[in-house]
Design an enzyme around this catalytic site. Structure first.
Site, PDB file in Angstrom:
ATOM      1  N   ASP A 279      46.625  81.129   0.350  1.00  0.00           N
ATOM      2  CA  ASP A 279      47.153  80.157   1.463  1.00  0.00           C
ATOM      3  C   ASP A 279      46.233  80.497   2.546  1.00  0.00           C
ATOM      4  O   ASP A 279      45.664  81.490   2.880  1.00  0.00           O
ATOM      5  CB  ASP A 279      48.592  80.439   1.821  1.00  0.00           C
ATOM      6  CG  ASP A 279      49.029  79.112   2.195  1.00  0.00           C
ATOM      7  OD1 ASP A 279      48.361  78.109   2.613  1.00  0.00           O
ATOM      8  OD2 ASP A 279      50.384  78.760   2.001  1.00  0.00           O
ATOM      9  N   GLU A 622      61.245  67.721  10.036  1.00  0.00           N
ATOM     10  CA  GLU A 622      61.181  68.876   9.012  1.00  0.00           C
ATOM     11  C   GLU A 622      59.757  68.895   8.432  1.00  0.00           C
ATOM     12  O   GLU A 622      59.404  67.818   8.004  1.00  0.00           O
ATOM     13  CB  GLU A 622      62.219  68.447   8.012  1.00  0.00           C
ATOM     14  CG  GLU A 622      62.268  67.187   7.302  1.00  0.00           C
ATOM     15  CD  GLU A 622      63.234  66.981   6.529  1.00  0.00           C
ATOM     16  OE1 GLU A 622      64.016  67.883   6.012  1.00  0.00           O
ATOM     17  OE2 GLU A 622      63.257  65.906   5.668  1.00  0.00           O
TER      18      GLU A 622
END
Length: 884
Positions: A279, A622
């Site tokens: 990542d 979100e």
């Protein structure tokens, strides 16, 4: 991935000479025989090994970073490994946008997800070949290595990235993940359509603010029962050629340096032969003291990652130098680099990047992107994703087209509510408002937003509210433009403007602006201010800084600030802003104490025959690592499950009028709508439904099809009935271990028809551990409308301590004409019969097995219609240990 860091990593573009470099052009290679890596008769692995053997050490290190430069002497094109395809080709370019991943899960339709992924792969190829001189190379977000799907388990509804997942169940996630991976990679014998990258491996599902330093300690049972099965399935069954390791640590070791994860399970147990990508900046997390601080130096951090089995670093800032340093310090060998590079270039060979373009999917052209057929499929997927949560009195489907419809709510005409995050750009987006207009062309449709997502409706501050002096003898505002966002030194220009608005053009795109003057209110009371921007902003009223949204990234923020103003009185105001992208204009907004937006919505509801109230969230509230901290939301996660207070208040006021209300929810995570469940007659969960989402919602309301979406997550009432967010134990989580009463359970969804289940049969009453058992049931459409049904099979192990309450073990979505009966069969064997015990070992143990086959889970609650279904049982007669 860290979205702010995406931009930074993507800026390392390649030079023009590299862009124009032919695939095999190189003076050094013009002499003698064709090098082995250009010999298409050899295997991809052999060609990759030959190519790597010709590179210098410096060249090798540079190729281990996601933004890999060209090597002209070898005919290697520049390649940025970073691309996204969560629910369509992502990025700013036009592409077909399907529902967000959580909506895909709500379809419970494995073949449909495969069909959709096939289309997404075609669009990746179509965009990749759009400019032929880049064939074999790629800039950021333009390649064929796709960092999707996200198959982390949505273990807690507060996680902001849960929208990217297939929900809370390992089995459902596994099946849809396998379908998606197979679709992305394709079935061609010679070439991969794209490389799929399941992520984030492993045990990663929030909280967002602490993800770079979290150390997760799952129990052996939870690790192998919940967190790893979907990864195992996408590797072993789906054949994923890549996988992404996560930010967090697992049992004290960062995931991208975790030998048990990357070697024992991934390569030894599951036989993975592809490459592991970190990542973004996860390798930096390994050595940064304020994150994991697992190693003392950056070179040691690179070394432990590559030795553990990571192959590619997403991140910049000198990681190639760290790799070189690790080799020179003896922490890594050049052979370690060769192993990683062999995997990476095998992938590029299998993508056809070193072969003549005419040999690699020549039938795909740029015209295959965003076609009519693809958009039609997007509509079909959106329709199948919609979940009917409530339909009191049979309000839906509408018996006749209403004469007038009031369309109310912050998401009624909100583009952002269609697309979710990690999205492309639909060419013809259809909001719910537009969908209703298209479906009911003769109705009088009145749109009144009524409320913002978090605040009252904001409107532009009028020019008449501003003046340059306290006596308001001079209209307008003083403005100063600065060369950089730091606003250092003298401004590059000054002047007078009528308002705090800006169209960022030319040199201003890299600078900042400051307006100063006075503002006069026309009403007394609380005013809320926001600067609509694609960058940071600050607002002062008097000496008080009421909004500080300076530290944002490229995403527009919804942060507002309040000030109490008196009508007729002038207050000093200062607004500062800078731009991070070149998208759109910016302007200062406010809400008035009289809340005119809400009043307009109430008036519309009184005049209408039907209200469609479109509420919920967007990816601005979100999502991944959001720079937001407002009531109910923190860093992209949620601190409350409730519908935001402004929306809830307006919903109650609208419902009290008495006009029938259809509540449409657009969101990526479960909402507590307990009040609505008791007072609103019809509720539709629409998720973030993609480019054609508004058409899908309107067609559902009209009754053009019967809904059959099912919840892939549990809807809870209260946040305090959940375990602590930071706790990764599955105790008390998801339908498998939650012992309370859900608002809406996993697997739940209503239909416009009804279904009956009869004749349950089990092929064996006693089953050995090495045998399979077939379960069948007849399903009949007993209603008056052709409809889909989602048949769900749940397995329980009565009397086994600590076993799940029940676990999904099979599902089929099928279409039944009214009156039609079909026999549905499921076959259970080995893993479906097993349980993971406390030591993490998966075993089949003798004992009874209870089955439930139905349109949802068994049982129900007051006010909620139980799912139709039947029970069955059999006995396991022997034991076995299964591999993890």
């Amino acid at each position: 991935m860290h979205v702010r860091r995406k931009l930074r990593a993507g800026l390392r573009g390649s030079v023009l000479a590299a862009l124009l470099l032919p695939v095999a052009a190189s003076p050094a290679l013009a002499q003698g025989d064709t090098p082995a890596y250009q010999d298409t008769s050899l295997s991809a692995e052999a060609r990759a090994a030959d190519l790597v053997s010709r590179m210098t050490l410096d060249e090798k290190a540079a190729q281990l970073i996601n933004d890999a430069p060209a090597i002209p002497r070898l005919g290697v094109r520049e390649y940025n490994w970073w691309n996204e395809g969560l629910h369509g080709v992502a990025g700013a370019d036009i592409a077909t946008v399907f529902p967000q991943a959580i909506g895909l899960a709500a379809t419970w339709n494995e073949p449909l997800i495969r069909e959709m992924a096939d289309v997404i792969a075609i669009e990746f190829r179509a965009k990749h070949v759009e400019t032929r001189h880049r064939f074999g190379g790629s800039d950021w977000f333009a390649g064929l290595t796709v960092w999707s799907p996200n198959i982390n388990i949505f273990r807690d509804p507060r996680w902001g990235r849960g929208q990217e997942t297939y929900g809370e169940d390992p089995y459902l996630t596994s099946r849809l993940g396998v379908a998606f991976v197979r679709g992305l990679q394709g079935d061609d014998e010679n070439y991969l359509m794209t490389v799929a990258t399941p992520k984030h491996y492993a045990v990663h599902s929030g909280p967002e603010p602490s993800r770079h330093r979290d150390d997760v300690h799952p129990s052996p049972r939870d690790l192998h029962e919940t967190y790893l099965p979907a990864f195992r399935a996408t590797i072993m069954e789906g054949g994923a050629h890549s996988i992404m390791c996560a930010y967090n640590a697992v049992d004290g070791v960062p995931a991208c340096a975790n030998t048990p994860l990357l070697q024992r399970y991934l390569r030894e147990d599951w036989g993975f032969e592809g490459y592991v990508v970190s990542d973004c900046e996860a390798v930096a997390n390994i050595y940064n003291a304020h994150e994991h601080g697992y190693t003392q130096t950056s070179e040691e951090g690179a070394a432990v990652a590559f030795r553990a089995g990571m192959d590619l670093v997403c991140g910049g800032g000198g990681e190639a130098d760290n790799i070189l340093g690790a080799v020179r310090q003896g922490l890594l060998s050049e052979a370690d680099l060769d192993t990683a590079l062999g995997r990476l270039f095998t992938a590029r060979m299998r993508l056809g990047q070193f072969d003549p373009p005419a040999r690699v999917f020549p039938h795909i052209t740029p015209a295959d992107n965003d076609t009519d057929a693809h958009r039609a499929l997007s509509l079909r997927v959106a329709e199948e994703s919609l979940v009917l949560l409530r339909n009191e009195g049979g309000l839906l489907p509408l018996r006749a087209a209403p004469r007038s419809i009031a369309v109310i709510g912050p998401n009624a005409d909100n583009y952002e509510a269609l697309v979710g995050n990690y999205n492309g750009t639909p060419s013809q987006p259809v909001t719910v408002l537009e969908g209703l207009r298209r479906r009911f062309p003769d109705a009088d449709i009145i749109h009144a937003e009524g409320a913002g997502l978090l605040d009252p409706v904001l409107e532009p501050v009028p020019d008449s509210a501003f003046c340059r002096d306290a006596r308001c003898s001079q209209p307008g505002l003083d403005v100063a433009h600065f060369a950089s966002p730091e606003m250092e030194g003298a401004p590059v220009s000054t002047g007078i403007e009528t308002n705090a608005t800006m169209s960022w053009e030319g040199e201003l795109r890299s600078g900042a602006v400051r307006w100063t003057g006075y503002i006069t209110a026309s009403e007394t009371g609380e005013h809320r201010f926001r600067y609509v921007a694609n960058g940071g902003y600050r607002i002062w009223i008097g000496d008080e800084l009421i909004v500080d949204a300076w530290g944002v990234d490229w995403r527009p923020t919804l942060v507002t600030g309040a000030a109490m103003l008196e009508a007729g009185r002038s207050y000093p105001i200062r607004v500062e802003a800078f731009q991070r992208t070149d998208r759109g204009d910016e302007r200062l907004m406010w809400s008035l104490p009289s809340d005119t937006g809400a009043q307009q919505a109430l008036a519309a509801a009184r005049e209408a025959d039907l209200v469609v109230f479109v509420a919920g969230l967007t990816h601005q509230l979100e999502g991944e690592d959001l720079p937001i901290a407002v009531p109910g939301f923190l860093g992209g996660d949620r601190t409350s499950l409730d519908l935001p207070a402004t929306q809830q208040r307006l919903l109650e006021e609208v419902t009290a009028i008495g006009t029938p209300v259809v509540l449409v929810l657009m969101n990526g995570s479960p909402l507590n709508i307990d009040w609505a469940d008791r007072h609103v007659p019809a509720i539709i969960e629409a998720w973030y439904p993609g480019g054609r989402g508004g058409d899908a919602v309107a067609r559902l309301i009209a009754g053009d099809f019967s809904p059959a979406g099912r919840l892939p997550v549990t809807f809870h009432r209260f946040v305090d009935e959940l375990p602590p967010f930071e706790n990764y134990s599955m105790t008390g989580r998801t339908y498998r271990y939650f012992t309370g009463e859900a608002l809406y359970p996993f697997g739940y969804g209503l239909s416009y028809s009804s279904f009956g289940y009869t004749r349950p049969q089990v092929s064996r009453a006693r089953v050995r551990a090495d045998q399979s058992v077939t379960v069948s049931v007849d399903v009949t459409n007993t209603g008056a409308m052709d409809a889909d049904e989602v048949v769900q099979l749940y397995v329980s192990h009565p009397g086994v301590p600590d076993a799940p309450i029940r676990s999904l073990a099979g599902f089929q979505r099928l279409h039944l004409a009214r009156g039609e009966t079909r026999t549905v069969r499921f076959t259970l064997q080995d893993r479906a019969l097993s349980l993971v015990e406390a030591d993490g070992i998966r075993r089949i143990e003798p004992g009874p097995v209870a089955l439930w086959v139905g349109g949802g889970q068994p049982g129900g609650r007051d006010g909620l219609q139980p799912a139709a279904g039947v029970e069955a049982r059999f006995e396991i007669s022997s034991a076995a240990v299964l591999p993890n």
